[in-house]
Design an enzyme around this catalytic site. Structure first.
Site, PDB file in Angstrom:
ATOM      1  N   TRP A 193       0.743  -1.270  -0.062  1.00 42.27           N
ATOM      2  CA  TRP A 193       0.002   0.069  -0.049  1.00 42.27           C
ATOM      3  C   TRP A 193       0.873   1.358   0.139  1.00 42.27           C
ATOM      4  CZ3 TRP A 193      -0.043   3.684   3.965  1.00 42.27           C
ATOM      5  CH2 TRP A 193       0.478   3.433   5.066  1.00 42.27           C
ATOM      6  N   ASP A 253      -3.043  10.474   7.638  1.00 46.50           N
ATOM      7  CA  ASP A 253      -3.161   9.182   8.258  1.00 46.50           C
ATOM      8  C   ASP A 253      -4.450   8.671   8.303  1.00 46.50           C
ATOM      9  OD1 ASP A 253      -1.255   6.946  10.142  1.00 46.50           O
ATOM     10  OD2 ASP A 253      -3.249   7.102  10.664  1.00 46.50           O
ATOM     11  N   LYS A 275      -6.222   7.124  10.315  1.00 46.83           N
ATOM     12  CA  LYS A 275      -6.542   7.136  11.729  1.00 46.83           C
ATOM     13  C   LYS A 275      -7.348   8.477  12.059  1.00 46.83           C
ATOM     14  CE  LYS A 275      -2.680   4.606  13.869  1.00 46.83           C
ATOM     15  NZ  LYS A 275      -1.815   4.843  12.764  1.00 46.83           N
ATOM     16  N   HIS A 284       9.035   6.503  14.078  1.00 48.31           N
ATOM     17  CA  HIS A 284       8.948   5.192  15.219  1.00 48.31           C
ATOM     18  C   HIS A 284      10.124   4.081  15.172  1.00 48.31           C
ATOM     19  CE1 HIS A 284       4.294   5.317  15.731  1.00 48.31           C
ATOM     20  NE2 HIS A 284       4.784   5.881  16.600  1.00 48.31           N
ATOM     21  N   SER A 319       6.079   0.125  12.570  1.00 48.77           N
ATOM     22  CA  SER A 319       4.969  -0.654  12.278  1.00 48.77           C
ATOM     23  C   SER A 319       5.155  -1.380  10.875  1.00 48.77           C
ATOM     24  CB  SER A 319       3.679  -0.111  12.538  1.00 48.77           C
ATOM     25  OG  SER A 319       3.520   1.010  11.719  1.00 48.77           O
ATOM     26  N   TYR A 320       5.773  -0.562   9.898  1.00 46.51           N
ATOM     27  CA  TYR A 320       5.974  -1.200   8.563  1.00 46.51           C
ATOM     28  C   TYR A 320       7.611  -0.762   8.230  1.00 46.51           C
ATOM     29  CZ  TYR A 320       3.860   3.343   7.050  1.00 46.51           C
ATOM     30  OH  TYR A 320       3.464   4.641   7.215  1.00 46.51           O
ATOM     31  N   HIS A 328       9.090   6.422   7.153  1.00 44.59           N
ATOM     32  CA  HIS A 328       8.051   7.345   7.405  1.00 44.59           C
ATOM     33  C   HIS A 328       8.213   8.159   8.407  1.00 44.59           C
ATOM     34  CE1 HIS A 328       6.536   3.715   9.218  1.00 44.59           C
ATOM     35  NE2 HIS A 328       5.874   4.545   9.825  1.00 44.59           N
TER      36      HIS A 328
END
Length: 164
Positions: free
Chosen positions: A2, A32, A34, A95, A99-100, A104
């Site tokens: 994605w 995002d 979210k 981060h 998480s991926y 980013h």
């Protein structure tokens, strides 16, 4: 995949807030998923770099300072222009562990307690830039602590190795 679909404009092209198309020092800034974009209290955007070989904070060296500075400066300017939120009211961070694994950065409203924005997981982009300016291989050498949930596969590997 994605992430690549966004970078190649196969998906979410209409959601792009800003793009610097430079293949080395460019990025795409998108809201995002979210964030519903209806209020600014929980503003949340993601900057996805065009360079696919950069997976995480550990890959960064002083060579990447132009890229990181572009993300910081252009991201703040685009958010101020589009949403009226000044850079002084943003928390901009990476981060570790991500998480991926495609480099980013997160842009959130300063007052929003976004998931993963706490000190043990988030590294402020301005600090990352300063650290790399002082020592090109800072993130290859530095011990980085990070939280893991008990159900994460990496936590299980640490358990099996007797490290937890």
């Amino acid at each position: 995949q994605w992430v690549y679909n966004i970078l190649e404009k196969k998906a979410e092209a209409d959601r792009i807030v800003h793009e610097n198309p430079d293949p080395s020092d460019g990025f795409v800034l998108v809201p995002d998923l979210k964030w519903n974009q209806n209020q600014l209290d929980d503003l949340y955007l993601i900057a996805l770099v065009h360079r696919r070989e950069l997976k995480s904070l550990r890959d960064l060296t002083a060579e990447h300072l132009p890229l990181l500075r572009n993300v910081l400066q252009e991201g703040k300017e685009a958010i101020a222009k589009r949403f009226g939120v000044p850079g002084s009211q943003l928390r901009i961070y990476l981060h570790y562990q991500p998480s991926y694994h495609h480099l980013h950065m997160h842009f959130t409203a300063l007052g929003y307690d976004a998931p993963g924005s706490s000190v043990e997981r988030a590294h402020l982009l301005a600090d990352v830039i300063d650290n790399l300016a002082m020592d090109s291989t800072y993130y290859q050498k530095r011990a980085l602590t990070f939280p893991l949930r008990a159900d994460e596969p990496l936590f299980k590997k640490f358990q099996e190795a007797g490290k937890v």
